[in-house]
Design a protein around this motif. Structure first.
Motif, mmCIF file in Angstrom:
data_model
loop_
_atom_site.group_PDB
_atom_site.id
_atom_site.type_symbol
_atom_site.label_atom_id
_atom_site.label_comp_id
_atom_site.label_asym_id
_atom_site.label_seq_id
_atom_site.Cartn_x
_atom_site.Cartn_y
_atom_site.Cartn_z
ATOM 1 N N ILE A 75 5.469 -1.257 2.840
ATOM 2 C CA ILE A 75 4.804 -2.045 1.793
ATOM 3 C C ILE A 75 5.807 -2.943 1.084
ATOM 4 O O ILE A 75 5.536 -4.117 0.804
ATOM 5 N N LEU A 76 6.993 -2.401 0.783
ATOM 6 C CA LEU A 76 8.022 -3.198 0.110
ATOM 7 C C LEU A 76 8.500 -4.350 0.991
ATOM 8 O O LEU A 76 8.754 -5.458 0.506
ATOM 9 N N ASP A 96 6.717 -5.825 3.430
ATOM 10 C CA ASP A 96 5.646 -6.816 3.564
ATOM 11 C C ASP A 96 5.485 -7.671 2.304
ATOM 12 O O ASP A 96 5.231 -8.872 2.388
ATOM 13 N N SER A 97 5.638 -7.035 1.155
ATOM 14 C CA SER A 97 5.469 -7.777 -0.098
ATOM 15 C C SER A 97 6.715 -8.528 -0.518
ATOM 16 O O SER A 97 6.659 -9.347 -1.453
ATOM 17 N N ILE A 146 9.433 -7.274 -1.886
ATOM 18 C CA ILE A 146 10.070 -6.718 -3.093
ATOM 19 C C ILE A 146 11.358 -6.029 -2.677
ATOM 20 O O ILE A 146 11.353 -5.122 -1.844
ATOM 21 N N SER A 183 -5.072 1.741 -0.083
ATOM 22 C CA SER A 183 -5.101 0.489 -0.851
ATOM 23 C C SER A 183 -4.591 0.694 -2.273
ATOM 24 O O SER A 183 -3.873 -0.151 -2.817
ATOM 25 N N LYS A 202 -0.831 1.007 -2.147
ATOM 26 C CA LYS A 202 -0.206 -0.304 -1.959
ATOM 27 C C LYS A 202 -0.234 -1.117 -3.251
ATOM 28 O O LYS A 202 0.756 -1.772 -3.617
ATOM 29 N N GLU A 203 -1.355 -1.051 -3.965
ATOM 30 C CA GLU A 203 -1.461 -1.805 -5.214
ATOM 31 C C GLU A 203 -0.467 -1.297 -6.258
ATOM 32 O O GLU A 203 0.182 -2.086 -6.956
ATOM 33 N N GLU A 208 2.995 -2.574 -5.298
ATOM 34 C CA GLU A 208 3.159 -4.020 -5.515
ATOM 35 C C GLU A 208 3.203 -4.371 -6.999
ATOM 36 O O GLU A 208 3.896 -5.313 -7.396
ATOM 37 N N GLU A 209 2.479 -3.610 -7.818
ATOM 38 C CA GLU A 209 2.492 -3.869 -9.256
ATOM 39 C C GLU A 209 3.740 -3.297 -9.929
ATOM 40 O O GLU A 209 3.974 -3.548 -11.116
#
Length: 662
Positions: free
Chosen positions: A141-142, A144-145, A147, A494, A497-498, A501-502
């Protein structure tokens, strides 16, 4: 060490535990009033339980017999819970979290290092696959985003413009001064070398003088090397410098790690074989002994029907499924004992009816007098008694099973320490009997109805009362308010992941609690005797983090039953290790880390519904039952924290079983 050595340690620890349980059962009965004596007894029990826990944790980690490990784990959880109960008793007695046991350690001939509480290794071993899977998903996730969390971000204080200009000017002048000094040094060396070359040309070469000059230089160099070596050896001896091969891993440590890996592999293999054996042995018993067990149960229940009919004149009522069926009647009892119990119950019911009639006739004044005497007795009973323990029955049960099965068991045939099939057969016979008993109860209920219709000519009356109560219960359940789940239509992936990302769910740094190095407070007891409260040492802080933060998160049994500390407040200036302790809790237990600071939350979930949705997303259980740690940093609410503690860190620990402790 060998398996025999770990068995020996286990037997010695169980003997110490049984002796301690006997002593504690005696002390719980005796009431006391002297506060010093009460604390001495509690502290003695606490230290002894910590020693037992250290041995049991080592044995559980290294022993490979699957059935022994089940029993050791049960006792280990009980000892952990008992340690927390004793700690809670000491806190309520002295109204402080920090306790000092200098005199007791001296009496027991123990060192302060033996008081350090270890973290069980099975906290991470049992959920290692879950933690690895979660780390992979988090890294993906990190990535892909986009971060980047590799670089640690530190808070930088803003400086006024004038001060920044002055700092730059000072740094620039210092740099120019260093350059000027290096230039002057080079010019001086050039002039000095030119003068030396002129003087050497004028002098006549003398061999003896040259030899003396060489000897002088060599001896000075040699002596400097010797003094440096002696100084390093002295510093190593004093413990002020590490030994020369400190960072290199020795061959013995490598061999020990290799043996540990082999033991873990054997443990996993034996546990898999044990699980397979549980299924195969149960199926074999069902084929071989299932019919015999069924016939014996039916004969036993029929005999009970006939005996009750002969004694009371009517057939008995069959127990319901909710009550346990025929298992309640025939639990470790013969048919004659069951009949005697039925007669005794009938007599008790008659006596209770008579007592109720007498109580109704008593005047109200007698009741008031009884209440007054009870209140007086409560005031008189101010003597301290140890609170009843939740974990003592489990420890006693484990100790009894150890004495019955493993204490004098001959295991000369079991060199590989594999499972014992006879113990599995005994356990599975009971399970098989309970399963068959459910089927037999259904058949015998129908048979009892037929007997009543045939012999007594009874008819069943519809139970209207039961139906009414069931309807009322159903209405109450419907009336119960349902919580509005704003994340019901969202998947856990989901939400996970949110949160990442937040920036609410962050990656914990891999820091062990053992890296928080600190020593024991050796003058704690003496200072308290002079009415001086000592400053808590780093070892005390580490112990409290282990007891209140790591144990309840790592063990579900301890979390459910032990006295729970809902939150931990870590206060102190910057750089003392508050964040390190939070990351150590997550590393040692495999917990999720949420950054719920006001600066991090601001503007991300606006409104009341947004805040409610955020909390519901945080409370959910991402990827299995993993515990979470929430970090509240640098609160700006002045009314919440005192003025001198404006910069504070709060760790709120909550479990994924649906509870949130504030």
């Amino acid at each position: 060490m060998s398996n025999a050595m770990y068995d020996k340690i286990w037997h010695q620890t169980q003997e110490a535990l049984s002796a301690l349980l006997d002593k504690e059962s005696q002390k719980m009965i005796e009431p006391q009033r002297n506060q010093v004596f009460i604390f001495q007894t509690l502290a003695t029990f606490y230290i002894k339980y910590v020693q037992i826990f250290r041995n049991l944790e080592n044995v559980y980690d290294q022993i490979i017999h699957p059935q022994k490990r089940i029993l050791i784990r049960k006792v280990l959880d009980g000892v952990m819970g008992r340690v927390l109960e004793l700690k809670n008793e000491m806190v309520e007695l002295e109204l402080t979290e920090f306790h000092y046991f200098d005199d007791i350690l001296q009496d027991l001939k123990l060192t302060p290092e033996q008081l350090d509480i270890p973290i069980p290794k099975y906290f991470l071993k049992e959920k290692l696959e879950v933690i690895k899977g979660r780390e992979k998903i988090l890294a993906q996730i990190l990535a892909d985003s986009g971060i980047d969390t590799s670089e640690v971000k530190y808070s930088v204080k803003s400086i006024p413009f004038d001060e920044a200009v002055k700092l730059i000017q000072i740094a620039e002048r210092a740099r120019q001064g260093r350059l000027r000094a290096s230039f002057m040094k080079q010019i001086f060396l050039q002039e000095y070398r030119a003068k030396q070359s002129k003087t050497l040309d004028q002098k006549v070469m003398n061999r003896w003088a040259a030899a003396l000059r060489i000897q002088k230089v060599w001896r000075g160099f040699h002596e400097c090397k010797n003094t440096e070596k002696l100084r390093e050896e002295e510093m190593v001896f004093l413990g002020m410098a590490p030994p020369p091969f400190f960072n290199e891993v020795s061959a013995t440590v490598i061999q020990a790690e290799k043996v540990d890996r082999l033991r873990n592999e054997v443990q996993i293999k034996h546990e898999e074989d044990y699980r397979e054996a549980l299924v195969t042995i149960k199926n074999d018993l069902k084929l071989m002994e299932g019919l015999d067990i069924k016939e014996n149960l039916q004969d036993q229940i029929r005999h009970w029907f006939i005996e009750c009919r002969n004694l009371t004149g009517t057939f008995p009522d069959y127990p319901d499924i909710e009550e346990g069926g025929s298992a309640i009647i025939f639990s470790n009892k013969t048919t004659q004992q069951v009949i005697e119990d039925i007669i005794a119950n009938q007599e008790e019911e008659k006596n209770e009816k008579k007592k109720k009639k007498k109580k109704e006739k008593q005047p109200k004044r007698a009741k008031k007098q009884k209440k007054g005497t009870k209140e007086k007795n409560k005031e008189e009973d101010e003597e301290w008694k140890m609170a009843p323990s939740v974990f003592l029955p489990a420890m006693k049960e484990g100790n009894n099973t150890y004495k019955d099965i493993w204490m004098n068991k001959d295991e000369s045939w079991n060199f590989s320490q594999d499972y014992d099939p006879e113990l599995i057969k005994e356990e599975k016979r009971k399970e098989l009997e309970s399963e068959i008993r459910v089927q037999v109860d259904e058949l015998m209920r129908q048979e009892l109805k037929n007997l009543k219709l045939a012999v007594d000519r009874e008819r069943e009356h519809p139970e209207k009362a039961r139906k009414k109560t069931e309807k009322k219960k159903g209405k109450k359940e419907k009336k119960a308010k349902k919580d509005n789940d704003l994340t019901a239509d969202r998947t856990i992936e989901s939400l996970y992941k949110e949160l990442v990302e937040e920036g609410l769910l962050i990656r914990a740094l891999k820091v062990n609690l053992s890296d928080y190095i600190g020593d024991y407070s050796y003058l704690g007891t003496t200072l308290r005797q002079v009415s001086i409260e000592p400053m808590p040492s780093l070892l005390d802080v580490r112990q409290l983090i282990t007891l209140y933060g790591i144990w309840p998160l790592g063990s579900a049994a301890v979390h459910e039953k032990a006295p729970l500390v809902k939150s931990l407040l870590l206060v102190g200036p910057a750089g003392v290790g508050k964040k390190m302790l939070v990351h150590a809790i997550c590393t040692e237990t495999g917990a999720n880390l949420f950054n719920l600071s006001s600066s991090n939350i601001a503007g991300k979930y606006p409104g009341k519904n947004g805040l409610q949705m955020m909390l519901q997303a945080v409370f959910k259980e991402p990827f299995g039952k993993c515990f979470h740690v929430a970090l509240k940093m640098k609160s700006t609410v002045a009314s919440f924290s005192p003025p001198r503690f404006r910069n504070w860190h709060q760790v709120q620990i909550f479990a994924s079983f649906g509870f949130f402790f504030t």
